[in-house]
Design a protein around this motif. Structure first.
Motif: not given
Length: 891
Positions: A421-438
């Motif tokens: 979650k913090l990685m999404a905030n710091n990178s400027g990516l939406k959480l949904s997109k980061l979860l997809k990459r996860t």
């Protein structure tokens, strides 16, 4: 409104933090960072990655602490005390005295049940030592001695294990004037296999028990409850004397706890590999008393699931006497176990001190434990236990282990979720997109694990197909290149390719590697939960992995290092050092234990395949969080591919003489070789078939290594076809273990052996009880190791006999097998068998009786031809030879 947000996000993106960098400005940002980096950063880091030439130092660091800390901890032994030290240490165990005890015992040579060396020589050695102990007896103890001679039977591996007049030498040491009926039992065995002097197995433990008795006898400090020292004379038969004691001896019913001492090697540290069962108080006593802890729940579960081709008296005391206890054994240098090289002079004196210190303290602790007076009240379930580097013992109940596994796993999942979650905030990516990459990263991780697992298995199959298995048997370091490196390669190359083909990702490489490690933590946490649900106590090792990784994650989150491109690695390395040291410590010990065992696994299993699977499991545990860090180096794919280069180099070495598995005396190849005569009678008692030759039971996969060296070995034929024609193959199988692998035996025609009086079953009477029931009363005579096969014929079935009733009561499938041995008394074995024929036709044969005999301590019977055949084996072979016979009759 949404467009304004988007515009604002674009405006604040260029920062000094690479994790917040806009990909359009990445190049400029990297140059800025290079310019602003201090000297230390410039030495290590270039464009978000660590310079490639630091990779060997990174890998070397882990190898260095493994070699410098874990291996010495695994091999550490205390300073042995000599007789000169006794005056200053009157209450201490003296290793030199134990060593002298062992030398006197092994001077007898092999001590096989029924031999003069075992039934007379061993008893005399123990008796003379006990006379010296009694001469030093102090004022606080009394000693009683009893020599038990017993007969009986029990079921072992679907066969009747029957014994006659075997011996136990039993000593009870009690507080003076004590009327306690609660005893501690300490057991080891003085008999040996036919192969050798049995110094490690189990003369060393007998010697240690004798010295422990001496120290207790002269001590000024009395035990609270008596201790019974059982020197049993028939363990290798197997396990007969312990059964005789626990089911028949006058002191057996008072034995409330057990310390069993055995050996599957020659010295080293004794490992506690079975406890209880269901008596955690014993582990509490062990933790309080032990001076040099070495224990493992994982070893216990592997032993109890038959991963180890051995058995101990512990099972007899547990199953036939309900006595809870601790089972400890040597496992170092298993190469000489059950060979003629199991000698006293190669046991380190420190081994005696290590075990003696532990045993002495443990006896004193358990004998004073309040739980001993009524152990049934303290049966509270299984335990999880393990030592840490031999420094201290960790112990908790299974219930506490379940709670700990679940809490740590959930904590790890939560920590990784927060980090993502913090990685999404710091990178400027939406959480949904980061979860997809996860999810994509998790898939790459799983594919990497699968690829890493497949590669060692392919190599193991290949090594077997080209006839070079076991190349690591002597050169153990080859395992690292042959099976660990390809696993690490597969584990690393799949994510590396994923990173390569998604290099335009907005996330910097440092963040992407962290994401990969979070995914690995989630994978391990889920695996921990699954194993916990399956009641596998060894899941604690995965729990520890999650625990220490989570500590590193929390530290990075708390210090904001998780948002740095490279700096986050340092806390992870620091936090992973303790579990790494622990994992490689017990993995090294397990490999040192298991590799010699592959020399006696038989030829039906591909040992490389087993080792490959083991390497995958250990590699995932040891390096699951190390391999992903390689992606932080420049030229990471080249670095990872170099691991495959190491594998190719090791395969080449394995094909050279350096990779030949065996060495004379130190790491031998094993064969059991019987000079046998086979005779089969028809229903008229005429000989229908007779032949003589050498019956060979290979003990490992590379039987072909002696094919062109041993006389007539090219004429050897498999016995598989005979197994289809004759009852239980029609060969003189020595014991139940041989029966499990009987189809892998070999037969070479040869001259007739010289045998003693052959096994003979005399029909004393034949009585028809009813129209369709007949009773045969018989007497068996022959050598002190025999076997009886009973195979009903023509529709008959066995409905009663004088042997153990379990095979009939439990409807064992015929043919029935009765293993029989005797010690001091060679009287004929009288038995009867009742058979029923539904058709009542007694004109046709009712049953086939097969008898095999073994003269396994009679070297004088070895013929010149047999000796010549044995001499033709290469120097790296340990052949265990004796004459044997097999004969059948129809009744």
């Amino acid at each position: 409104m949404s467009s304004e947000k988007k515009l604002r996000r674009r405006v604040i993106t260029p920062t000094t933090d690479a994790s917040n960098a806009d990909p359009l400005l990445t190049g400029r940002q990297l140059h800025l960072e290079d310019d602003e980096a201090n000297c230390c950063e410039r030495a290590f880091v270039s464009r978000e990655k660590i310079k490639w030439y630091w990779a060997p130092a990174f890998i070397g660091f882990w190898l260095l602490i493994y070699c410098a800390i874990s291996i010495p901890a695994s091999n550490h032994l205390p300073r042995p005390l000599s007789i000169k030290d006794e005056a200053k240490n009157p209450e201490r165990f003296i290793a030199e005295r134990a060593e002298l005890n062992l030398q006197r015992l092994v001077a007898l040579g092999p001590r096989v049940v029924g031999s003069r060396e075992n039934e007379m020589g061993s008893v005399q050695v123990i008796t003379s030592t006990m006379q010296k102990v009694r001469a030093e007896l102090g004022a606080v103890h009394d000693i009683e001695v009893d020599v038990q001679v017993a007969s009986g039977s029990y079921i072992h591996w679907n066969a009747v294990n029957m014994y006659q007049s075997i011996q136990n030498f039993v000593v009870k040491i009690s507080p003076k004037g004590s009327n306690s009926t609660t005893y501690v039992l300490i057991n080891s065995h003085y008999d040996s296999v036919p192969a050798g002097p049995g110094a490690g197995d189990d003369g060393s433990m007998v010697a240690i028990m004798l010295e422990t008795l001496r120290v207790l006898a002269k001590s000024k400090y009395a035990l609270k409850h008596p201790a019974v020292f059982l020197f049993n004379g028939a363990e290798e038969n197997p396990l007969q004397a312990s059964h005789a004691f626990i089911t028949q001896h006058k002191w057996a019913k008072n034995c409330k706890a057990l310390i069993n001492l055995d050996s599957a090697g020659n010295g080293g540290r004794e490992i506690l590999f079975q406890s209880g069962p269901n008596h955690p108080w014993l582990m509490k006593s062990y933790r309080r008393a032990i001076k040099h802890p070495y224990a493992s729940t994982m070893a216990e579960e592997m032993f109890q699931h038959n991963f180890i081709p051995s058995d101990t008296d512990f099972r007899i005391f547990r199953d036939h006497g309900a006595v809870p206890g601790l089972d400890m054994a040597y496992q170092h240098n298993g190469y000489v176990y059950h060979t003629r090289f199991d000698r006293a002079e190669i046991i380190p004196r420190g081994s005696f001190q290590n075990t003696g210190d532990n045993l002495l303290a443990l006896i004193r602790e358990i004998s004073s434990a309040p739980e001993l007076e009524d152990t049934s009240k303290h049966a509270e379930g299984h335990t999880v236990y393990y030592d840490v580097m031999g420094w201290f013992l960790v112990f908790y109940t299974e219930t506490e282990g379940i709670i700990l596994n679940v809490v740590v796993s959930i904590g790890a999942i939560v920590a990784c979720a927060v980090a993502i979650k913090l990685m999404a905030n710091n990178s400027g990516l939406k959480l949904s997109k980061l979860l997809k990459r996860t999810l994509h990263t998790f898939a790459a991780l799983i594919l990497g694990v699968i690829a890493g697992a497949i590669l060692p298995i392919i190599i193991a199959v290949f090594m077997d197909l080209v006839h070079i298995p076991l190349s690591w048997f002597t050169q153990n370091w080859l395992v690292l290149g042959l099976y660990f490196c390809p696993f690490f390669f597969g584990l690393g190359i799949v994510p590396a390719l994923y990173f390569h083909y998604t290099s335009t990702d907005r996330l910097p490489i440092g963040q992407r590697v962290q994401l990969l490690m979070h995914c690995h933590c989630l994978f391990v946490a889920l695996l921990t939960l699954i194993l916990t649900i399956c009641s596998i106590r060894s899941a604690f090792v995965l729990m520890l992995t999650c625990l220490f990784y989570t500590v590193g994650v929390v530290f990075n989150l708390a210090t904001n290092l998780h948002s740095r491109n490279v700096a986050w690695i340092i806390p992870h390395i620091v936090c992973y050092v303790p579990p790494f040291l622990f994992f490689v410590y017990f993995s090294h010990s397990f490999l040192a234990t298991f590799i010699p065992m592959f020399g006696r696994f038989g030829d039906s299993l591909n040992p490389d395949l087993i080792l490959a699977v083991f390497s995958v499991a250990v590699g995932l545990l040891v390096a699951g969080f190390i391999v992903p860090m390689l992606h932080m180096f420049r030229k990471s794919k080249t670095i990872i591919c170099s691991l495959l280069g190491i594998t190719l180099l090791c395969i080449i070495i394995a094909a050279t003489p350096l990779g030949f598995p065996y060495r004379p005396e130190t790491s031998v190849q094993r064969f059991s070789v019987l000079h046998a005569k086979r005779t089969f009678h028809d229903e008229h008692n005429n000989v229908r078939r007779s032949e003589t030759g050498y019956f060979i039971m290979p003990q490992d996969r590379r039987t072909y290594s002696v094919k062109n060296k041993v006389i007539n070995m090219t004429m050897a034929r498999s016995v598989k076809d005979e197994c289809k024609k004759e009852t239980l193959c029609g060969y003189p199988m020595y014991n139940m273990r041989w029966h499990k692998t009987r189809e892998h035996g070999l037969w070479i025609p040869a001259s007739e052996p010289v045998l003693g009086p052959l096994p003979a079953a005399k029909v004393v009477s034949k009585k028809q009880l009813t129209a369709n029931k007949m009773r045969f009363e018989m007497e068996l005579t022959g050598p002190d190791h025999m076997g009886i096969y009973i195979q009903p014929q023509n529709g008959a079935r066995v409905v009663g006999w004088s042997f153990h009733q379990a095979p009939l009561r439990l409807n064992f499938k015929p043919p029935y097998y009765i293993y029989f041995s005797y010690g001091v008394n060679s009287d004929a074995l009288k038995f009867w068998v009742e058979l029923e024929k539904p058709n009542g036709d007694w004109r046709t044969p009712t049953f086939e009786l097969g008898l095999h005999g073994h003269w396994n301590h009679h070297k004088e019977l070895h013929t010149a031809d047999f000796k010549k055949f044995l001499d033709s084996f290469p120097s790296y072979v340990d052949a265990t030879p004796w004459p044997a016979s097999y004969e059948t009759w129809l009744y």
